[in-house]
Scaffold this motif. Structure first.
Motif, mmCIF file in Angstrom:
data_model
loop_
_atom_site.group_PDB
_atom_site.id
_atom_site.type_symbol
_atom_site.label_atom_id
_atom_site.label_comp_id
_atom_site.label_asym_id
_atom_site.label_seq_id
_atom_site.Cartn_x
_atom_site.Cartn_y
_atom_site.Cartn_z
ATOM 1 N N ARG A 86 10.967 8.543 7.627
ATOM 2 C CA ARG A 86 12.190 7.735 7.660
ATOM 3 C C ARG A 86 11.974 6.455 8.462
ATOM 4 O O ARG A 86 12.373 5.369 8.031
ATOM 5 N N SER A 87 11.337 6.599 9.633
ATOM 6 C CA SER A 87 11.075 5.423 10.454
ATOM 7 C C SER A 87 10.116 4.471 9.748
ATOM 8 O O SER A 87 10.266 3.245 9.823
ATOM 9 N N LEU A 88 9.111 5.035 9.083
ATOM 10 C CA LEU A 88 8.172 4.204 8.342
ATOM 11 C C LEU A 88 8.891 3.410 7.265
ATOM 12 O O LEU A 88 8.689 2.194 7.128
ATOM 13 N N GLY A 89 9.737 4.087 6.517
ATOM 14 C CA GLY A 89 10.470 3.395 5.454
ATOM 15 C C GLY A 89 11.325 2.263 5.998
ATOM 16 O O GLY A 89 11.400 1.181 5.392
ATOM 17 N N LYS A 90 11.938 2.482 7.133
ATOM 18 C CA LYS A 90 12.787 1.447 7.731
ATOM 19 C C LYS A 90 11.957 0.231 8.145
ATOM 20 O O LYS A 90 12.359 -0.919 7.914
ATOM 21 N N GLU A 360 5.575 -6.573 3.143
ATOM 22 C CA GLU A 360 5.646 -5.118 3.060
ATOM 23 C C GLU A 360 4.276 -4.500 2.807
ATOM 24 O O GLU A 360 3.922 -3.478 3.409
ATOM 25 N N MET A 361 3.467 -5.116 1.954
ATOM 26 C CA MET A 361 2.133 -4.591 1.686
ATOM 27 C C MET A 361 1.251 -4.656 2.934
ATOM 28 O O MET A 361 0.516 -3.705 3.241
ATOM 29 N N ILE A 362 1.338 -5.765 3.665
ATOM 30 C CA ILE A 362 0.538 -5.919 4.870
ATOM 31 C C ILE A 362 0.919 -4.861 5.903
ATOM 32 O O ILE A 362 0.054 -4.254 6.554
ATOM 33 N N LEU A 363 2.215 -4.617 6.046
ATOM 34 C CA LEU A 363 2.668 -3.582 6.977
ATOM 35 C C LEU A 363 2.217 -2.197 6.523
ATOM 36 O O LEU A 363 1.747 -1.380 7.334
ATOM 37 N N ARG A 364 2.352 -1.924 5.229
ATOM 38 C CA ARG A 364 1.939 -0.617 4.714
ATOM 39 C C ARG A 364 0.433 -0.412 4.879
ATOM 40 O O ARG A 364 -0.032 0.683 5.201
#
Length: 843
Positions: A86-90, A360-364
């Motif tokens: 959940r935290s990751l998704g946020k 978002e890709m860089i964070l993932r």
């Protein structure tokens, strides 16, 4: 609110011909930018010489107001073990990407620091939609100068020489007080305060997803190097790093070409191998660490380059022609500082644009890289590195743990006895488990290294190409700490350490006084302090029994005296040392004193090894004086000094003679030695050589480090030769490896060192004693074994070292010369061999 543009503030365009901005004015400008809602400037501390060291965070007003939350999210992605789905998704939906850049760690590579104000102003104030988007999606962390002290030195020297024949020439001395150009080799050990501040931001606070360090390179190749790195690359690094480098590099190349910038190259010159530099280390921390290298001008003076002077690269670009990775060669002409500022600015904006557009890709990706590090550590060998309970120098072991913990490697301690690969370890044993986000860094620092000398490591003629720096960086081997690499899973109960707690020192005296074991480097720091206070200190000349333990010869003995106990208690607490009771029965010992030490200090750009040596001597509280050319030529040295140190240097740079030939031999015909004002054309000349010889013959000790030993052999006419002098690289190469040596315990220089000693060898000399009627006057202190000499790294032609000497104690007249065929104090990082050097300085 509005602030002045840099051009308005400084009165000229940044990078303009013959115009440079000094650090205090850059600082003033950044504090002006701090008034903007898009900028947060923080002084991280003071530099080595007391100047402010700044960090600027640039983003949208909303992001600036929420910097702490964004920092916590960035950190959490890099440490995903406790991060819920959940935290990751946020974070992926709402989080901001973080990009860090540092400027001009090498102060003569001045473009980055000159650019910093202009880049910060544009990112902070522009209403261009792309930059507004960058501010919304990215927090930009900018260090305007990684070496402010150096900026001041370079700017002052340049302005002083304007209008003279020396305009645009290099500094005659180091641009960092201690380490000069090697400040960018301090990203692991963090000896310098500037390194500590940058590292804390990177790995102690933020963990950005991308990082760029802006540099300059030579002026006769490509105009600008951009990512990705050249081959070979380190397979320990997560492959997403290499693919991200290609993504960032593609945008840089496209924007640079679109802006009319030519001579841009990638995948050449700078390999993706492990190095102790600020642009490489991030890759092993799952941060996309990148490097740019601009062709140099003559500081701020334009230089003209002819087309036929442009050269290929030793890696990745074998000729100066169009190729993939070098699509548009520069045709020569004038080259200016402004060209450098513009290309670094475009590449910086390209990096920010890629990060913003792919937030978002860089964070993932950051989450994936960190998670894969943990997973590999749980499923692939090695599983851990265990610190063996019995260490030769326990305090240095704790220093190693602190060093790696400062770089975010987690160290654990066993809560009860456990067994690993058949070995039983007691409660309290320390271990580094490989299941950590930065597993690649752990593999590179702690694992035995066998350098892969594949096709990328040889040129077309079959000559080996040395790694850009060293070919091993096993920090435990450098520091003399024994580890057990565990290749099979094991069980035990461990707790992760929040910080390093050094052992508590203790003092137990006797009516006769105190014994201090010389196995500990810090014992020399204690003795230096005692001798500076005129305390009575001796060294034992044979092993002694203390509290049921055998203490090797060379231990320090401090006789009981009024007031000495209070001093010893303070030293024990400060240095974590154990002072033991001196035996009541007689034991053999000799008084010692703080020797009068001089160290040769030259100009012609300065000598980094001399700077590192100064730093180390000051760290361990040894007294020394700098010796300039005139001091040596004046003679009567034995009346003023007991020991003279020659730091690693060539014969030509010491004497100041044959400099032209030396440059041609070392760099080829395309490079001439720089010109300096006469007072900085350093060299002791024939007169100085004569005076050094007199110094030794009259009873002095000459300590020659690394290549300086070849000068000492010739100057003192010693019956010793360097067996590697004329050997070609195809037949012998050892470009930074750890090698085994046999230790001669009869010689007092080895007091306190390990039996299984490793030295760091980087294209140094190796010695053979020429037979004479007085062979006994040449004592071989360290020698190489017959075979299996290398522990880690790359060694071609082992037979050339077999049974040869690495350290010779040579008698000459009433004095001696100590010839080191390596640097025992290399970059102040080789703790295992410090004592060999320290033993020269106490007598």
């Amino acid at each position: 609110m509005s602030v002045k543009s840099p051009e308005e503030f400084f009165g000229h365009q940044l990078g303009a011909d013959r115009k440079l901005v000094r650090w205090e004015n850059i600082v003033k400008y950044f504090w002006q930018l701090d008034e903007l809602p898009t900028v947060n400037v923080r002084e991280l501390g003071k530099t080595t010489e007391g100047h402010p060291f700044l960090l600027a965070a640039i983003s949208s007003p909303r992001n600036i107001a929420n910097l702490e939350k964004i920092r916590e999210q960035s950190w959490a992605l890099a440490h995903p073990k406790k991060l819920s789905e959940r935290s990751l998704g946020k974070i992926l939906r709402e989080g901001k990407a973080v990009v860090s850049m540092t400027m001009s760690v090498h102060a003569s590579e001045i473009g980055g620091t000159q650019l910093s104000s202009e880049l910060a102003y544009e990112v902070a104030t522009s209403d261009d939609p792309e930059i507004v988007k960058i501010r919304e999606n990215v927090v930009f962390l900018l260090v305007p100068s990684s070496n402010p002290d150096g900026n001041i030195k370079v700017v002052d020297w340049y302005q002083e020489q304007l209008g003279t024949e020396y305009e645009g020439g290099p500094l005659p001395y180091l641009y960092h007080k201690y380490v000069g150009h090697d400040n960018n080799r301090d990203a692991i050990h963090l000896t310098q305060v500037e390194s500590q501040m940058v590292s804390k931001v990177m790995y102690g606070e933020w963990y950005p997803q991308a990082y760029i360090d802006h540099h300059h390179m030579g002026g006769t190749g490509a105009r600008f190097y951009i990512p990705p790195f050249a081959n070979p690359v380190d397979p320990n690094v997560d492959p997403l790093i290499w693919t991200e480098q290609q993504l960032y590099g593609a945008m840089m190349a496209t924007m640079l070409e679109g802006a009319g910038k030519t001579g841009i190259e990638s995948a050449a010159t700078y390999p993706g191998e492990f190095m102790p530099t600020f642009n490489y280390i991030p890759c092993w921390h799952n941060i996309c660490g990148m490097l740019t290298e601009s062709a140099s001008a003559r500081i701020a003076t334009p230089s003209y380059v002819h087309y036929h002077q442009l050269r290929p690269s030793r890696r990745g670009r074998p000729e100066y022609r169009t190729q993939m990775g070098f699509p548009h060669p520069w045709k020569g002409g004038w080259w200016r500082l402004r060209d450098i500022v513009e290309q670094q600015k475009i590449s910086s904006l390209a990096c920010l644009k890629v990060t913003s557009s792919n937030r978002e890709m860089i964070l993932r990706n950051m989450y994936k890289k960190a998670s894969r590090g943990i997973e590999k550590g749980e499923t692939e060998a090695p599983y851990a590195f265990i610190f063996k309970p019995e260490q030769h120098d326990e305090i240095t072991t704790y220093k190693l743990m602190k060093t790696i913990m400062d770089m975010d490697i987690r160290v654990s301690r066993s809560k009860r006895e456990f067994k690993a690969e058949g070995v039983t370890y007691p409660r309290g044993t320390y271990a580094v488990f490989a299941a950590q986000p930065i597993r690649p860094y752990i593999m590179s620092l702690l694992r035995r290294t066998f350098y892969h000398a594949g096709p990328f490591s040889y040129d077309r003629n079959g000559n080996p190409i040395s790694p850009y720096d060293l070919c091993t960086y096993n920090i435990a081997e450098f520091m003399g700490v024994d580890l057990h690499e565990v290749k099979r899973p094991f069980e035990g109960e461990f707790e992760e350490l929040p910080s390093v707690r050094y052992p508590r020192g203790s003092v137990e005296g006797s009516p006769k006084g105190y014994i201090l074991d010389c196995r500990y480097n810090d014992s020399f720091a204690a003795v230096s302090r005692l001798l500076r206070r005129d305390a009575d200190v001796h060294r034992t000349t044979e092993p002694i029994e203390v509290n049921g333990e055998t203490i090797g010869k060379g231990a320090f003995y401090i006789p009981a005296a009024d007031g000495i106990e209070d001093t010893i208690i303070r030293l024990s607490k400060r240095l974590h040392l154990t002072f033991m009771p001196a035996p009541s029965e007689n034991f053999k010992h000799e008084p010692i004193k703080m020797l009068r030490v001089g160290m040769y200090h030259r100009y012609r750009g300065g000598n980094m090894d001399e700077g590192w040596t100064r730093w180390l001597l000051e760290r361990y509280r040894f007294k020394y004086k700098r010796l300039l050319d005139a001091d040596i030529k004046r003679g009567r040295l034995v009346n003023k000094y007991d020991v003279i140190i020659l730091p690693s240097d060539s014969k030509e740079m010491i004497t100041g003679e044959g400099i032209e030939e030396y440059y041609k031999k070392r760099f080829g015909s395309g490079r001439s030695p720089p010109k300096y004002p006469k007072e900085y054309e350093s060299g002791i000349g024939k007169e100085g050589v004569k005076k050094l010889k007199e110094f030794v013959e009259e009873g002095g000790t000459l300590v020659a480090l690394g290549p300086a030993s070849e000068f000492a052999i010739e100057a003192l006419e010693l019956p010793v030769k360097n067996v590697l002098q004329d050997v070609k690289p195809k037949d012998f190469l050892c470009p930074g490896s750890s090698l085994h040596v046999d230790v001669n315990r009869e010689n007092s220089l080895t007091d306190g060192v390990k039996d299984d000693l490793l030295i760091i060898f980087r294209n140094n000399p190796a010695f053979e004693v020429v037979p004479t009627a007085k062979n006994e006057e040449m004592q071989v202190v360290l020698s190489y074994p017959d075979e299996r000499i290398m522990e880690s790294g790359w060694l071609i032609g082992e037979e050339h070292l077999s049974r040869k000497a690495a350290l010779i104690d040579a008698k000459k007249g009433k004095g001696r010369a100590v010839l080191f065929g390596f640097s025992p104090q290399f970059r102040a990082q080789t703790d295992a061999t410090f004592k060999l050097f320290f033993n020269c300085l106490i007598g």
